[in-house]
Design a protein around this motif. Structure first.
Motif, PDB file in Angstrom:
ATOM      1  N   ASP A   9      -9.798 -28.952 -11.922  1.00  0.00           N
ATOM      2  CA  ASP A   9      -9.153 -29.693 -11.807  1.00  0.00           C
ATOM      3  C   ASP A   9      -8.832 -31.024 -10.766  1.00  0.00           C
ATOM      4  OD1 ASP A   9      -9.832 -27.220  -9.647  1.00  0.00           O
ATOM      5  OD2 ASP A   9      -7.948 -27.634  -9.929  1.00  0.00           O
ATOM      6  N   LEU A  10     -10.405 -30.783  -9.869  1.00  0.00           N
ATOM      7  CA  LEU A  10     -10.255 -31.804  -8.834  1.00  0.00           C
ATOM      8  C   LEU A  10     -11.096 -32.390  -9.021  1.00  0.00           C
ATOM      9  CD1 LEU A  10      -9.879 -28.877  -5.558  1.00  0.00           C
ATOM     10  CD2 LEU A  10      -7.841 -30.705  -6.878  1.00  0.00           C
ATOM     11  N   SER A  11     -11.761 -33.441  -8.640  1.00  0.00           N
ATOM     12  CA  SER A  11     -12.445 -35.260  -9.434  1.00  0.00           C
ATOM     13  C   SER A  11     -13.590 -34.962  -8.348  1.00  0.00           C
ATOM     14  CB  SER A  11     -12.362 -35.775  -8.875  1.00  0.00           C
ATOM     15  OG  SER A  11     -11.860 -36.248  -7.909  1.00  0.00           O
ATOM     16  N   ARG A  12     -14.375 -35.324  -7.941  1.00  0.00           N
ATOM     17  CA  ARG A  12     -15.682 -35.132  -7.657  1.00  0.00           C
ATOM     18  C   ARG A  12     -15.710 -35.333  -5.891  1.00  0.00           C
ATOM     19  NH1 ARG A  12     -20.877 -34.652  -6.879  1.00  0.00           N
ATOM     20  NH2 ARG A  12     -21.337 -34.264  -8.950  1.00  0.00           N
ATOM     21  N   GLY A  13     -14.520 -36.992  -5.920  1.00  0.00           N
ATOM     22  CA  GLY A  13     -14.112 -37.512  -4.667  1.00  0.00           C
ATOM     23  C   GLY A  13     -12.902 -36.503  -3.546  1.00  0.00           C
ATOM     24  N   GLN A  14     -11.644 -35.478  -4.884  1.00  0.00           N
ATOM     25  CA  GLN A  14     -11.413 -34.515  -4.402  1.00  0.00           C
ATOM     26  C   GLN A  14     -11.901 -33.784  -3.438  1.00  0.00           C
ATOM     27  OE1 GLN A  14      -8.547 -34.083  -7.535  1.00  0.00           O
ATOM     28  NE2 GLN A  14      -7.281 -35.435  -6.795  1.00  0.00           N
ATOM     29  N   TRP A  15     -13.348 -32.849  -4.012  1.00  0.00           N
ATOM     30  CA  TRP A  15     -14.190 -31.972  -4.052  1.00  0.00           C
ATOM     31  C   TRP A  15     -14.915 -32.246  -2.469  1.00  0.00           C
ATOM     32  CZ3 TRP A  15     -13.320 -27.037  -4.241  1.00  0.00           C
ATOM     33  CH2 TRP A  15     -13.272 -26.845  -5.333  1.00  0.00           C
ATOM     34  N   GLN A  16     -15.281 -34.187  -2.869  1.00  0.00           N
ATOM     35  CA  GLN A  16     -15.715 -33.889  -1.448  1.00  0.00           C
ATOM     36  C   GLN A  16     -15.355 -33.707  -0.285  1.00  0.00           C
ATOM     37  OE1 GLN A  16     -16.616 -37.467  -3.077  1.00  0.00           O
ATOM     38  NE2 GLN A  16     -19.254 -37.616  -2.988  1.00  0.00           N
ATOM     39  N   ALA A  17     -13.899 -34.083  -0.038  1.00  0.00           N
ATOM     40  CA  ALA A  17     -12.851 -33.915   0.863  1.00  0.00           C
ATOM     41  C   ALA A  17     -12.040 -32.522   1.427  1.00  0.00           C
ATOM     42  CB  ALA A  17     -10.908 -34.880   0.477  1.00  0.00           C
ATOM     43  N   VAL A  18     -12.125 -31.418   0.030  1.00  0.00           N
ATOM     44  CA  VAL A  18     -12.353 -29.932   0.432  1.00  0.00           C
ATOM     45  C   VAL A  18     -12.960 -29.746   1.198  1.00  0.00           C
ATOM     46  CG1 VAL A  18     -12.331 -28.168  -0.787  1.00  0.00           C
ATOM     47  CG2 VAL A  18     -10.916 -29.773  -1.873  1.00  0.00           C
ATOM     48  N   PHE A  19     -14.333 -29.995   0.373  1.00  0.00           N
ATOM     49  CA  PHE A  19     -15.357 -29.635   1.523  1.00  0.00           C
ATOM     50  C   PHE A  19     -16.103 -30.179   2.877  1.00  0.00           C
ATOM     51  CE2 PHE A  19     -17.590 -28.017  -2.066  1.00  0.00           C
ATOM     52  CZ  PHE A  19     -18.183 -26.947  -1.648  1.00  0.00           C
ATOM     53  N   ARG A  20     -15.540 -31.535   2.894  1.00  0.00           N
ATOM     54  CA  ARG A  20     -15.198 -31.757   4.695  1.00  0.00           C
ATOM     55  C   ARG A  20     -13.828 -31.472   5.354  1.00  0.00           C
ATOM     56  NH1 ARG A  20     -12.379 -36.045   4.166  1.00  0.00           N
ATOM     57  NH2 ARG A  20     -10.867 -35.024   6.072  1.00  0.00           N
ATOM     58  N   GLN A  21     -12.862 -30.462   4.686  1.00  0.00           N
ATOM     59  CA  GLN A  21     -12.000 -30.402   5.140  1.00  0.00           C
ATOM     60  C   GLN A  21     -12.553 -28.673   6.074  1.00  0.00           C
ATOM     61  OE1 GLN A  21      -7.915 -30.965   4.729  1.00  0.00           O
ATOM     62  NE2 GLN A  21      -8.128 -31.988   2.960  1.00  0.00           N
ATOM     63  N   ILE A  22     -13.138 -28.534   4.679  1.00  0.00           N
ATOM     64  CA  ILE A  22     -13.743 -26.784   5.380  1.00  0.00           C
ATOM     65  C   ILE A  22     -14.938 -26.991   6.185  1.00  0.00           C
ATOM     66  CG2 ILE A  22     -15.487 -24.801   3.962  1.00  0.00           C
ATOM     67  CD1 ILE A  22     -14.016 -25.346   1.633  1.00  0.00           C
ATOM     68  N   MET A  23     -15.469 -27.792   6.278  1.00  0.00           N
ATOM     69  CA  MET A  23     -16.838 -27.829   7.330  1.00  0.00           C
ATOM     70  C   MET A  23     -15.622 -27.976   8.834  1.00  0.00           C
ATOM     71  SD  MET A  23     -19.755 -29.955   5.770  1.00  0.00           S
ATOM     72  CE  MET A  23     -19.683 -31.262   4.602  1.00  0.00           C
ATOM     73  N   GLY A  24     -15.087 -29.128   8.813  1.00  0.00           N
ATOM     74  CA  GLY A  24     -13.891 -29.757   9.223  1.00  0.00           C
ATOM     75  C   GLY A  24     -13.209 -28.109  10.524  1.00  0.00           C
ATOM     76  N   ARG A  25     -12.602 -27.159   9.523  1.00  0.00           N
ATOM     77  CA  ARG A  25     -12.756 -26.271   9.758  1.00  0.00           C
ATOM     78  C   ARG A  25     -12.806 -24.530  10.359  1.00  0.00           C
ATOM     79  NH1 ARG A  25      -6.883 -25.230   7.824  1.00  0.00           N
ATOM     80  NH2 ARG A  25      -5.386 -28.026   7.496  1.00  0.00           N
ATOM     81  N   ASP A  26     -14.997 -25.564  10.476  1.00  0.00           N
ATOM     82  CA  ASP A  26     -15.592 -24.672  10.587  1.00  0.00           C
ATOM     83  C   ASP A  26     -15.942 -23.274   9.274  1.00  0.00           C
ATOM     84  OD1 ASP A  26     -17.757 -23.922  12.271  1.00  0.00           O
ATOM     85  OD2 ASP A  26     -17.225 -22.484  13.300  1.00  0.00           O
ATOM     86  N   LEU A  27     -15.109 -23.279   8.416  1.00  0.00           N
ATOM     87  CA  LEU A  27     -15.383 -22.026   6.892  1.00  0.00           C
ATOM     88  C   LEU A  27     -16.741 -22.211   7.190  1.00  0.00           C
ATOM     89  CD1 LEU A  27     -12.034 -22.565   5.248  1.00  0.00           C
ATOM     90  CD2 LEU A  27     -12.693 -21.612   7.880  1.00  0.00           C
ATOM     91  N   MET A  28     -17.562 -22.926   6.807  1.00  0.00           N
ATOM     92  CA  MET A  28     -19.069 -23.612   6.383  1.00  0.00           C
ATOM     93  C   MET A  28     -19.119 -24.234   7.658  1.00  0.00           C
ATOM     94  SD  MET A  28     -17.671 -23.655   2.324  1.00  0.00           S
ATOM     95  CE  MET A  28     -20.022 -22.627   2.051  1.00  0.00           C
ATOM     96  N   ARG A  29     -21.216 -23.560   7.512  1.00  0.00           N
ATOM     97  CA  ARG A  29     -21.452 -24.743   8.918  1.00  0.00           C
ATOM     98  C   ARG A  29     -23.073 -25.281   7.729  1.00  0.00           C
ATOM     99  NH1 ARG A  29     -22.128 -22.297  14.805  1.00  0.00           N
ATOM    100  NH2 ARG A  29     -19.893 -22.289  15.227  1.00  0.00           N
ATOM    101  N   PRO A  30     -23.015 -26.276   7.649  1.00  0.00           N
ATOM    102  CA  PRO A  30     -24.841 -26.679   7.667  1.00  0.00           C
ATOM    103  C   PRO A  30     -26.035 -25.863   8.459  1.00  0.00           C
ATOM    104  CG  PRO A  30     -23.163 -27.884   8.951  1.00  0.00           C
ATOM    105  CD  PRO A  30     -22.811 -27.455   8.887  1.00  0.00           C
ATOM    106  N   ASP A  31     -27.333 -25.627   7.379  1.00  0.00           N
ATOM    107  CA  ASP A  31     -27.994 -24.774   7.986  1.00  0.00           C
ATOM    108  C   ASP A  31     -29.446 -25.878   8.252  1.00  0.00           C
ATOM    109  OD1 ASP A  31     -30.737 -23.590   9.262  1.00  0.00           O
ATOM    110  OD2 ASP A  31     -29.927 -22.029   7.225  1.00  0.00           O
ATOM    111  N   PRO A  32     -29.382 -26.473   9.502  1.00  0.00           N
ATOM    112  CA  PRO A  32     -31.217 -27.566  10.007  1.00  0.00           C
ATOM    113  C   PRO A  32     -32.273 -27.495   8.984  1.00  0.00           C
ATOM    114  CG  PRO A  32     -30.189 -26.817  11.950  1.00  0.00           C
ATOM    115  CD  PRO A  32     -29.138 -26.535  11.021  1.00  0.00           C
ATOM    116  N   GLU A  33     -31.851 -25.818   9.515  1.00  0.00           N
ATOM    117  CA  GLU A  33     -33.650 -25.517   9.161  1.00  0.00           C
ATOM    118  C   GLU A  33     -33.963 -25.553   7.533  1.00  0.00           C
ATOM    119  OE1 GLU A  33     -34.216 -21.443  11.407  1.00  0.00           O
ATOM    120  OE2 GLU A  33     -34.417 -23.076  12.960  1.00  0.00           O
ATOM    121  N   ARG A  34     -32.818 -25.100   6.629  1.00  0.00           N
ATOM    122  CA  ARG A  34     -33.009 -25.627   5.157  1.00  0.00           C
ATOM    123  C   ARG A  34     -32.724 -26.804   4.327  1.00  0.00           C
ATOM    124  NH1 ARG A  34     -30.476 -19.982   2.633  1.00  0.00           N
ATOM    125  NH2 ARG A  34     -28.380 -20.404   4.152  1.00  0.00           N
ATOM    126  N   HIS A  35     -32.457 -27.826   5.154  1.00  0.00           N
ATOM    127  CA  HIS A  35     -31.653 -28.903   4.978  1.00  0.00           C
ATOM    128  C   HIS A  35     -30.032 -29.416   4.881  1.00  0.00           C
ATOM    129  CE1 HIS A  35     -35.884 -30.019   3.795  1.00  0.00           C
ATOM    130  NE2 HIS A  35     -36.685 -28.843   3.188  1.00  0.00           N
TER     131      HIS A  35
END
Length: 679
Positions: free
Chosen positions: A455-481
């Motif tokens: 129901d969402l486009s790729r661009g819209q999902w990219q914005a969802v993930f950015r907001q998820i990271m912005g809210r600190d709900l998910m974090r990138p792991d530097p040791e796993r790329h």
């Protein structure tokens, strides 16, 4: 000795202190140990410069960058204050002149780089120079975990003990932890008198935009502010050079600046930025605390800053003259990944890394805010802002929001079902049902979450993930790329115990409208402001000083709007002190009003003050009585200096008047003069 309000008016050209300044000035002048945390552009420098004129001896100012010291010394000298700096950029003649002034007891402020404190002879020199006060600018540089740590700042506490003089420390950015470090290292743990002034900069317009062709966004922002001085901050040295080139190709005067440049080239950029109107500098954070140009009209971030404190300090370089200024910060998922990895891969202990993540979270919360940004920013610094500010992009155009709980749950589920081992790109492929080779190789097309997000486009999902990271709900792991893992904050949403709202305008990645510049003055006054700037530029080139040292934009704006017609009117313009009125008043008045009547220096010294009006009335009365009340006596008059002394002293009786004028003149003019003075 002159009092603080008189010096404020006559030397610095201001009729009143800004909020919070007077208490600090009084405490510093009285010799108390002081820690003052004030907003950038809030007038910190005046809080040690003015007390230096009230105290005996020399005030030592420890300041972090040569450019900053050079600008402040030039400004003080233009205002008639004996100031000097000992820096590695001095010519031998300049250094000799500073030593001569110190030896003669003529210097009131001596600026010194902290690195000079490492020299064994410096402490002996300062002890013999009669230093009576130490002022520390940018005191947060003493914090070993701060983003601007300067090791030589650690020597200042030892210097204070050796000289046994009071110390006043100033900074714009110091959280509780940094404040504790300042007290420990500069004041030996004995709490100084602390002043925490408001962090609000109401003249700064705050705006954030998700990255969507960042170069285009920066070029559009600069184009709407063509001819105005600005800074663009970038995360890498290479980007400063490519973006500066793009700005030049778009018709802007623009220079790059970063720590990898030759020191002489960096100084050249600093000098040009200080002296040229409308220049843009594209820089890394190396172009930082030394920037003291008050009329920077905008600051843009092409990449997300490191923390909310860094953001506050960097945008604070705009609009230091109090006139309107604008800011724009671009941010995207790559910024978040970079900043997280910088924290996680650093050498700081775990508790420091946790604190740094918290500071980044605060900045990301500001970036993804859904209501007044100023409220969010001030809340972080422990302040409340009543109502919406009307000075940020969210107040200008409130965002449309929607319930994003289901979308966030789908994203979290996709991450968990793939072992929290993949970045946003692969997770989005799963959610939108994109059967890539990578998806098939891992069998992820058979996951229950495969295709649930069509129901969402790729661009819209990219914005969802950015907001998820912005809210600190998910974090990138530097040791796993950069693989995304779920934080504890996300669990209530995943379990259905909490909901979350997202911004629809961010989701839709709508093209931002071309930013509109805020005019400094109305269309009616714009030609006059341009003429005043041209006169300022000519005078600055002749004196070989930055234009703002003559007068800052804010003073010229007031001139253009108020249109002073006399030197008295000019003296009432904020920023026009006695020295600058004498040096430049006529030149600017000629632009506004044409020919200017001559004024005796003794009368000009009273320009813009009540005493000036008294002088004129006394002079008129004297003219009327020059040959006595009947017009038959021998001519008699007072000098302009005598009339000025009477206007300032305001004697209340004949004897006091006679002590100024002598008996003969007191007899001739006394009754009339006392009548004028008593009105």
């Amino acid at each position: 000795m002159a009092d603080a309000p008189a010096l404020l008016r006559d030397v610095f050209g201001f009729d009143a202190f800004r909020a919070g300044q007077e208490e600090i000035v009084d405490a510093v002048a009285a010799g108390e140990n002081v820690l003052a945390i004030m907003p950038t552009g809030g007038g910190k420098s005046l809080c040690f410069q003015l007390p230096a004129l009230l105290r005996p001896g020399v005030t030592l100012v420890v300041s972090p960058l040569i450019a900053l010291m050079r600008d402040q010394v030039r400004g003080l000298r233009e205002a008639g204050v004996a100031a000097g700096a000992l820096t590695s950029a001095n010519t031998p003649e300049e250094t000799d002149a500073v030593w001569d002034a110190l030896s003669a007891g003529e210097l009131k402020l001596l600026y010194l780089a902290p690195e000079r404190l490492a020299s064994g002879g410096t402490q002996r020199m300062l002890a013999n120079a009669g230093v009576s006060l130490i002022a520390v600018d940018e005191a947060h540089c003493v914090s070993q975990w701060g983003h601007d740590f300067r090791p030589d700042y650690l020597r200042i506490g030892e210097l204070r003990r050796a000289l046994d003089v009071p110390l006043a420390a100033f900074t714009a950015t110091a959280d509780a932890e940094t404040q504790d470090e300042i007290v420990t290292r500069l004041f030996d743990g004995e709490a100084p008198r602390a002043f925490l002034r408001g962090f609000d900069r109401p003249n700064l317009h705050l705006a954030f935009q998700p990255k969507d062709s960042p170069r285009r966004q920066i070029l559009a922002f600069a184009a709407a502010r063509r001819g105005q001085s600005g800074i663009v901050y970038c995360g890498t040295r290479a980007k400063t050079e490519t973006l500066a080139q793009a700005l030049r190709e778009d018709g802007h005067p623009a220079l790059s600046y970063h720590g990898g440049m030759d020191p002489e080239d960096r100084r050249g950029v600093e000098d040009r930025f200080a002296t040229e109107d409308g220049l843009i500098v594209v820089a890394t954070v190396a172009f930082g605390m030394g920037v003291d140009k008050p009329d920077i009209r905008w600051v843009a971030h092409a990449d997300l800053p490191k923390s909310i404190e860094a953001y506050y300090q960097e945008i604070g370089r705009a609009g230091r003259d109090g006139a309107p200024a604008e800011t724009l910060t671009l941010f995207g998922p790559e910024d978040i990944r970079l900043r997280r990895s910088q924290i996680d891969e650093g050498n700081a202990p775990p508790e420091r890394r946790a604190a740094d993540h918290g500071r980044l979270n605060a900045l990301l919360g500001l970036a993804e805010a859904m209501e007044c940004r100023r409220k969010s920013l001030l809340h972080y610094f422990g302040e409340d802002h009543p109502g919406d500010c009307g000075g940020c992009d969210l107040c200008d155009s409130p965002p449309e929001t929607f319930d994003g709980t289901e979308a966030v749950r789908k994203a979290l589920s996709a991450a968990l079902r793939t072992g929290e081992s993949f970045g946003a790109g692969h997770l989005i492929d799963i959610l939108i049902g994109n059967e890539t080779d990578k998806v098939r190789q891992r069998g992820h097309e058979s996951l229950p979450t495969f295709g649930v997000g069509r129901d969402l486009s790729r661009g819209q999902w990219q914005a969802v993930f950015r907001q998820i990271m912005g809210r600190d709900l998910m974090r990138p792991d530097p040791e796993r790329h950069g693989a995304l893992w779920m934080t504890e904050a996300a669990r209530p949403i995943l379990r259905g115990e909490d909901t979350i709202r997202l911004r629809r305008d961010t989701i839709d990645r709508a093209k931002a409208t071309r930013p509109q510049a805020k005019a400094l003055v109305s269309e009616e006054h714009a030609p006059m402001l341009a003429a005043l700037k041209a006169r300022r530029r000519a005078l600055a080139e002749e004196a070989r000083v930055p234009a703002y040292v003559i007068f800052p934009d804010r003073t010229l704006i007031e001139m253009a709007e108020a249109r002073p017609e006399t030197l008295d009117d000019m003296a009432r313009i904020s920023g026009v002190g006695a020295k600058k009125l004498d040096r430049y008043g006529r030149a600017f008045l000629e632009v506004i009003a044409g020919e200017v009547d001559d004024m005796h220096p003794a009368r000009q010294r009273l320009a813009g003050r009540e005493e000036g009006t008294l002088f004129d009335r006394l002079h008129a009365m004297q003219t009327a009585l020059a040959r006595g009340p009947e017009g038959t006596d021998k001519p008699l008059s007072c000098s302009a200096a005598q009339l000025a002394r009477v206007a300032e002293a305001r004697p209340r009786d004949h004897d006091a008047l006679a002590r100024i004028l002598g008996d003969e003149r007191a007899d001739r003019f006394g009754t009339a003069f006392l009548g004028v003075l008593s009105d």
